[in-house]
Design an enzyme around this catalytic site. Structure first.
Site, mmCIF file in Angstrom:
data_model
loop_
_atom_site.group_PDB
_atom_site.id
_atom_site.type_symbol
_atom_site.label_atom_id
_atom_site.label_comp_id
_atom_site.label_asym_id
_atom_site.label_seq_id
_atom_site.Cartn_x
_atom_site.Cartn_y
_atom_site.Cartn_z
ATOM 1 N N GLY A 53 1.010 -1.337 0.202
ATOM 2 C CA GLY A 53 -0.007 -0.011 -0.024
ATOM 3 C C GLY A 53 0.847 1.092 0.105
ATOM 4 O O GLY A 53 1.912 1.136 0.767
ATOM 5 N N ARG A 95 10.222 -1.429 -5.083
ATOM 6 C CA ARG A 95 9.179 -1.529 -5.830
ATOM 7 C C ARG A 95 8.980 -0.067 -6.744
ATOM 8 O O ARG A 95 9.355 0.894 -6.240
ATOM 9 C CB ARG A 95 7.688 -1.664 -5.129
ATOM 10 C CG ARG A 95 7.609 -2.867 -4.315
ATOM 11 C CD ARG A 95 6.419 -3.131 -3.627
ATOM 12 N NE ARG A 95 5.431 -3.324 -4.756
ATOM 13 C CZ ARG A 95 4.042 -3.492 -4.604
ATOM 14 N NH1 ARG A 95 3.590 -3.388 -3.293
ATOM 15 N NH2 ARG A 95 3.238 -4.065 -5.418
ATOM 16 N N ASP A 243 -1.354 4.727 -6.343
ATOM 17 C CA ASP A 243 0.025 4.620 -5.825
ATOM 18 C C ASP A 243 0.859 5.792 -6.585
ATOM 19 O O ASP A 243 2.010 5.939 -5.771
ATOM 20 C CB ASP A 243 0.438 3.232 -6.650
ATOM 21 C CG ASP A 243 -0.217 2.089 -5.684
ATOM 22 O OD1 ASP A 243 -1.169 1.807 -5.919
ATOM 23 O OD2 ASP A 243 0.771 1.547 -4.879
ATOM 24 N N LYS A 254 -4.189 -0.356 -8.213
ATOM 25 C CA LYS A 254 -4.230 -1.540 -8.413
ATOM 26 C C LYS A 254 -4.791 -2.119 -9.641
ATOM 27 O O LYS A 254 -5.681 -1.530 -10.124
ATOM 28 C CB LYS A 254 -4.699 -2.435 -7.154
ATOM 29 C CG LYS A 254 -4.955 -3.838 -7.129
ATOM 30 C CD LYS A 254 -3.504 -4.580 -7.541
ATOM 31 C CE LYS A 254 -2.456 -4.337 -6.420
ATOM 32 N NZ LYS A 254 -1.207 -4.617 -6.821
#
Ligand code: MRU
Length: 341
Positions: A53, A95, A243, A254
């Site tokens: 998250g 990430r 994000d 997502k």
């Protein structure tokens, strides 16, 4: 059961010498706290979604940076700062998509730079203080997002959400679920449909877990069921997180968010993106500039880390996020009610 970590998803522990997280890969069946001390352990936890998250990834990186900077043995100032740069680069590779990761690392490195004339031991302490500030700010910001979003809800509303943008995706409250929590605090009854969110089931495992824990009326659906609920008029509004949001308002979230937004436009359902200002990236002019993480095909071929369900020679395409164009978004809800793109 008392929530672990005093209701926080992640925090400092052991006198500021480790990052403590709830291992989200084990939820909802096991509530296991991991205490991570080395950069390798912290990297692995973010990379494999033990903590995930966008806001939580940023906070994990900030705490991780402070904890591992605290362990630097070199007493030479220049060498110490070089090691800080290496740590920043190392964590930035965890990430690629969540802007909050890079935002947090830039802020931590900047805090050291602003105090470059201090003693090394003092810089180590102020990095812990800075990460602590980021934790507290995250809680306050998410609460404000919740208050701003709750103003759009009516008692008895049914909303739909995708993935997990709740308290498990931040320190407390979360973003897309914060309006639901604030509405519940005010005595409003809000029903939530949670998309299961293939391939890693963040909706079924995490969103449903935290909503049920708070006594919110929660129904889990497979991702391919959302449009039919909109067609029936069951859904009053859709709330999702983000994000990374480009300068023009295109929002990465997502995978599976984009088809929801398209269906919402068709059926006239308001589609809200909830995110802190730290998720915006002015260097991405539009969604086309956002780097989309691609993950292993194993996440598709197996149902949440279980046995393979596909033929051995099948190929896979597994982007973790998609981009919803600004034109499909009714409003972006941030901590700043006056904020405009
Ligand atoms: O791959 P994940 O689980 O980190 O993806 C999370 C999401 O897409 C969330 O919706 C997003 O980070 C917003 S969280 C407040």
């Amino acid at each position: 059961m008392n929530p672990p970590l005093n209701g926080r998803t992640l925090d400092f522990d052991r006198d500021g010498n480790c990052l403590a997280i709830i291992d989200q890969t084990l939820l909802p069946n096991e509530e296991k706290i991991l205490r991570l001390e080395t950069k390798e352990e912290i990297f692995e936890a973010i990379r494999s979604l033990r903590v995930r998250g966008a806001p939580a990834i940023g906070v994990a990186a900030a705490i991780g940076f402070a904890v591992t900077a605290g362990g630097i043995k070199n007493n030479d100032k220049r060498a110490f700062f070089n090691e800080l740069d290496s740590l920043k680069e190392y964590f930035a590779a965890c990430r690629p998509t969540a802007r909050n990761l890079f935002w947090a690392l830039e802020r931590m490195r900047g805090a050291a730079e602003n105090n470059k004339n201090a003693e090394i031991e003092d810089i180590k302490q102020l990095l812990k203080d800075e990460a602590e500030k980021i934790i507290i700010e995250d809680i306050e910001i998410c609460r404000k997002i919740g208050e701003n979003g709750a103003a759009l809800l009516n008692d008895g509303d049914t909303i739909l959400t995708h993935c997990n943008a709740g308290r498990l995706a931040a320190v407390e409250y979360g973003t897309a679920l914060a309006p639901v929590y604030i509405a519940a605090e005010r005595g409003m009854k809000i029903k939530v449909y949670a998309d299961e969110t293939r391939p890693l089931l963040q909706g079924a495992r995490l969103t449903a877990y935290e909503l049920c824990e708070k006594g919110i009326d929660t129904t889990v659906i497979c991702d391919n069921m959302a449009a039919s609920l909109m067609a029936k008029g069951t859904i009053n509004a859709i709330f999702v997180g983000a994000d990374r949001i480009a300068a023009n308002g295109d929002a990465a979230n997502k995978i599976g968010t984009l088809p929801l937004a398209i269906a919402a436009k068709y059926f006239g359902v308001p589609f809200y993106v909830c995110a802190p200002l730290s998720t915006f990236d002015k260097n991405c002019l539009s969604g086309a500039d956002i780097i989309i993480e691609e993950r292993s095909g194993d996440e598709i071929s197996t149902l949440h880390y279980k046995e393979r369900k596909t033929p051995e020679n099948a190929k896979y395409y597994n982007p973790a996020f998609d981009v919803t164009p600004r034109g499909l978004i009714t409003a972006i809800i941030t901590e700043d009610i006056g904020f405009r793109i």
